[in-house]
Design a protein around this motif. Structure first.
Motif, mmCIF file in Angstrom:
data_model
loop_
_atom_site.group_PDB
_atom_site.id
_atom_site.type_symbol
_atom_site.label_atom_id
_atom_site.label_comp_id
_atom_site.label_asym_id
_atom_site.label_seq_id
_atom_site.Cartn_x
_atom_site.Cartn_y
_atom_site.Cartn_z
ATOM 1 N N GLU A 392 84.420 76.968 40.517
ATOM 2 C CA GLU A 392 83.999 76.099 39.414
ATOM 3 C C GLU A 392 82.811 75.263 39.859
ATOM 4 O O GLU A 392 82.771 74.770 40.989
ATOM 5 C CB GLU A 392 85.147 75.189 38.973
ATOM 6 N N THR A 404 80.771 72.269 32.889
ATOM 7 C CA THR A 404 81.485 72.908 33.997
ATOM 8 C C THR A 404 81.746 74.361 33.627
ATOM 9 O O THR A 404 82.254 74.645 32.532
ATOM 10 C CB THR A 404 82.812 72.195 34.273
ATOM 11 N N ASP A 406 83.270 78.294 34.886
ATOM 12 C CA ASP A 406 84.025 79.152 35.811
ATOM 13 C C ASP A 406 83.055 80.257 36.212
ATOM 14 O O ASP A 406 82.802 81.193 35.459
ATOM 15 C CB ASP A 406 85.246 79.716 35.100
#
Length: 703
Positions: A392, A404, A406
């Protein structure tokens, strides 16, 4: 070519009678003269008339047929009187290939060519049969069809014709055979059906046997049944068939078995004539050119089709690539950016030319800090070595927007296993992170703000129910009991919510150790004994001596939960069975241990009552020697579960009968927790049931 010469021709003296020579030809003698003893080989279609080493003449089957047709008695004439005297011969030194001999055959209309040496002595005879018999596999013969060389000018006769009639017919028409035919009554055409054939060879044989040709009918002396060819057969098949049957001609018939032609060894050899070969080569060249043009046209059409397909595929891929909600791209192994989708470009406020061909970490997305860029460089280096990297990270978008994601890097390998490209992907999880934080805060509130007061409330209610602070009226006692039941249910709900959250967030530790099935089963039954007595049901336990690695507290939680459900939904006086057994999975590696799809996990059948039963495919010996898992089962005699509910009962807050479940204190989370625990142990759990008869809950744990 020398191998195609008959070096042992039949030689006869000019003073021998025609009958004697016919007999020698039919019997297959060689060197049959007055001075030499005949040597038996195969029958001969000719005889050389020799005076010592001098060649005087030649007698052939066709000569004999002509003499027979004229009614000449073979025993009354000498061979010198009827032989062919003016012969065509060929020098052995000039014999290089079969084309020269074939040209002489066609030029002089002969079928026998004596080969002589420099002293004019006979060294052999070349015939169409000797040449054809020595042919090897020839591509030209395989390219030509029977219909290309067969003769359609056929001489036919009926089965009632005499052999003398047929000999006269051969002599008059200058043919080597007559096809015997008849017309089928059921045939829709007038075309004849061939039933036999009579050849010059047959006439010679009949003369040798001194038969009366004027009374013999064709049906009694013809060769039958016939081996026929199709016009579409190639000449190589015709050549092989002649060799196999030891004949010099074959009848050709169509699909309805009617006569359409005849092919002889002479007509087969015409395919080797230079003029015929040139014609064939020209025809083949035309076919090759036609096929070439057709192939070029086909390739052009195919190329156009593939180009359109590629274009359509590129357009579809580009649409999917650009419109996907994820950030996705393509990197060289050194981190140079080759491609980025429109979603990523729009997020960063970038154009494609701003980032293509540049180091990935220098783009705006990664400019939040030098640590972010260094982390990305390290990740690219690891992915270039073949590792799948995922973490992340915060990235920068247009207008100083920070999200943010992944993020992952997937190596792409070629057929040899070399890493050639990297695929970067990023999924915006900003909202998910916020929701996770809210959920954590909510769980924290439940844990601290609800659980503690509930614990105190339960303790106070239990203390009041003892009567130490005074007795209550009957109605007050009932209200106190209701309050205690509700507080217990609420505490159970809080505990279940906390358990399932810990499992999903991987915060519930699994203290795995060696467990003994017997101990866990006995302990679970004892823990539920009080509840069983309250509901007036009996628990029957059949322990098994087996060990496995698991968290004993969590497995005990699953067993007590399943027993609790079985007790609550059993009728008074009912019986509950807690059992276990070892099980063998034939192909453990292919088993998806993370799903509850029982149709792919274990083989099941149905008995006569409709109840699904487990069917182990392995033999008892295999299970004892190579068990791969242990199965625990809790079986009851309750109301049962509808078939369409067997899957959803493992979902959160799913209850078969809400009113009954609430009455019994159910939260709808127990089976969901059981499933999560078993999955964390890489096992499976499923239910089987028959309405009105009861249910069986089974879970497995790998050994």
């Amino acid at each position: 070519m020398k191998a195609a010469i008959d070096i042992h021709p039949l030689r006869v003296a000019p003073t021998q009678s025609l009958l004697e020579v016919i007999t020698l030809m039919d019997q297959g003698a060689r060197h049959g003269s007055a001075n030499k003893k005949p040597v038996s080989t195969k029958r001969s279609s000719y005889a050389l008339v020799m005076d010592k080493e001098k060649l005087l003449g030649l007698l052939t089957e066709r000569d004999i047929v002509k003499l027979t047709a004229k009614g000449i008695e073979p025993a009354t004439v000498q061979v010198a009187d009827v032989m062919t005297q003016h012969l065509i011969t060929f020098q052995n030194s000039n014999l290089q290939n079969s084309f020269v001999v074939l040209s002489l055959f066609q030029q002089h209309h002969i079928r026998h060519l004596p080969i002589v040496n420099e002293y004019n002595q006979v060294v052999g005879v070349a015939t169409p049969d000797s040449i054809r018999s020595n042919l090897q596999s020839t591509d030209l013969f395989k390219l030509r069809r029977v219909e290309d060389v067969m003769s359609t000018q056929l001489i036919t006769a009926t089965p009632e014709s005499t052999a003398l009639d047929l000999a006269q017919l051969m002599g008059n028409e200058r043919v080597s055979c007559v096809v015997i035919t008849q017309t089928e009554k059921s045939s829709t055409t007038s075309n004849p059906i061939p039933i036999g054939i009579l050849t010059e060879c047959d006439i010679v044989k009949l003369q040798s046997l001194r038969q009366n040709l004027s009374i013999l009918q064709a049906r009694s002396v013809m060769s039958a049944p016939l081996a026929c060819l199709s016009p579409q057969d190639n000449l190589w098949l015709a050549h092989q068939t002649m060799n196999q049957l030891k004949v010099r001609r074959l009848v050709v018939t169509d699909a309805e078995d009617t006569l359409v032609g005849i092919v002889t060894q002479t007509s087969i050899l015409k395919a080797l004539d230079p003029l015929e070969m040139q014609s064939t080569i020209s025809l083949l060249q035309q076919q090759v050119n036609q096929l070439k043009d057709e192939r070029i046209h086909l390739l052009q059409e195919r190329t156009t089709y593939l180009e359109n397909q590629v274009q359509d595929t590129e357009q579809r891929f580009k649409a999917i690539f650009d419109q996907t909600f994820q950030f996705i791209g393509l990197l060289q192994t050194d981190g140079t950016l080759l491609e980025a989708n429109q979603t990523a470009l729009d997020f960063g406020g970038l154009a494609l030319e701003d980032v293509i061909g540049k180091p990935f970490w220098e783009s705006r997305w990664w400019s939040l800090s030098s640590d972010t860029q260094q982390h990305l460089k390290l990740a690219i280096s690891q992915a270039a070595q073949g590792q799948f990297v995922r973490y992340e990270v915060d990235v920068l978008g247009v207008g100083e927007q920070v999200v943010t994601i992944d993020f992952s890097l997937t190596p792409v390998k070629d057929d040899s296993g070399q890493i050639i490209l990297l695929i970067p992907e990023g999924h915006d999880i900003t909202e998910k992170k916020a929701l996770d934080q809210l959920k954590d805060e909510f769980i924290s509130i439940i844990n601290h703000e609800l659980r503690t007061p509930l614990t105190s409330l339960q303790a106070a209610i239990k203390l009041l129910s003892t009567g130490k602070f005074g007795s209550l009226s009957e109605q007050g006692g009932r209200l106190l009991d209701i309050a205690l039941i509700n507080s217990v249910s609420l505490m159970r709900l809080v505990n279940d919510l906390l358990d399932i959250q810990r499992i999903e967030s991987d915060k519930m530790g699994m203290a795995k150790q060696t467990c003994h099935a017997t101990e866990l089963m006995v302990q679970a039954a004892k823990m539920m004994e009080g509840m069983a007595q309250q509901y007036r049901v009996t628990i029957s336990t059949t322990p098994i001596s087996a060990s496995f690695v698991a968290d004993p507290e969590r497995i005990l939680q699953v067993l007590t939960n399943l027993l609790s459900n079985a007790i609550k939904f059993s009728n008074p006086g009912g019986l509950i069975w807690l059992t276990a057994k070892l099980h063998h999975i034939p192909n453990v590696s292919s088993l998806d241990t993370q799903t509850n799809d029982t149709s792919t996990q274990i083989s099941k059948t149905e008995d006569s009552s409709g109840t699904k039963q487990q069917s182990d495919k392995a033999s008892p010996e295999d299970i004892q020697k190579h068990p791969t898992e242990i199965l625990f089962q809790v079986k009851d005699q309750g109301l049962g579960i509808p078939t369409d509910k067997l899957e959803i009962i493992f979902e959160r807050f799913q209850q078969l009968d809400s009113s009954n479940s609430r009455q019994e204190g159910g939260t709808g989370l127990g089976l969901a927790i059981c499933q999560k625990i078993i999955q964390r142990h890489k096992g499976r759990i499923w239910a089987e049931s028959t309405l009105g008869e009861g249910s069986v809950f089974t879970f497995s744990l790998p050994l």
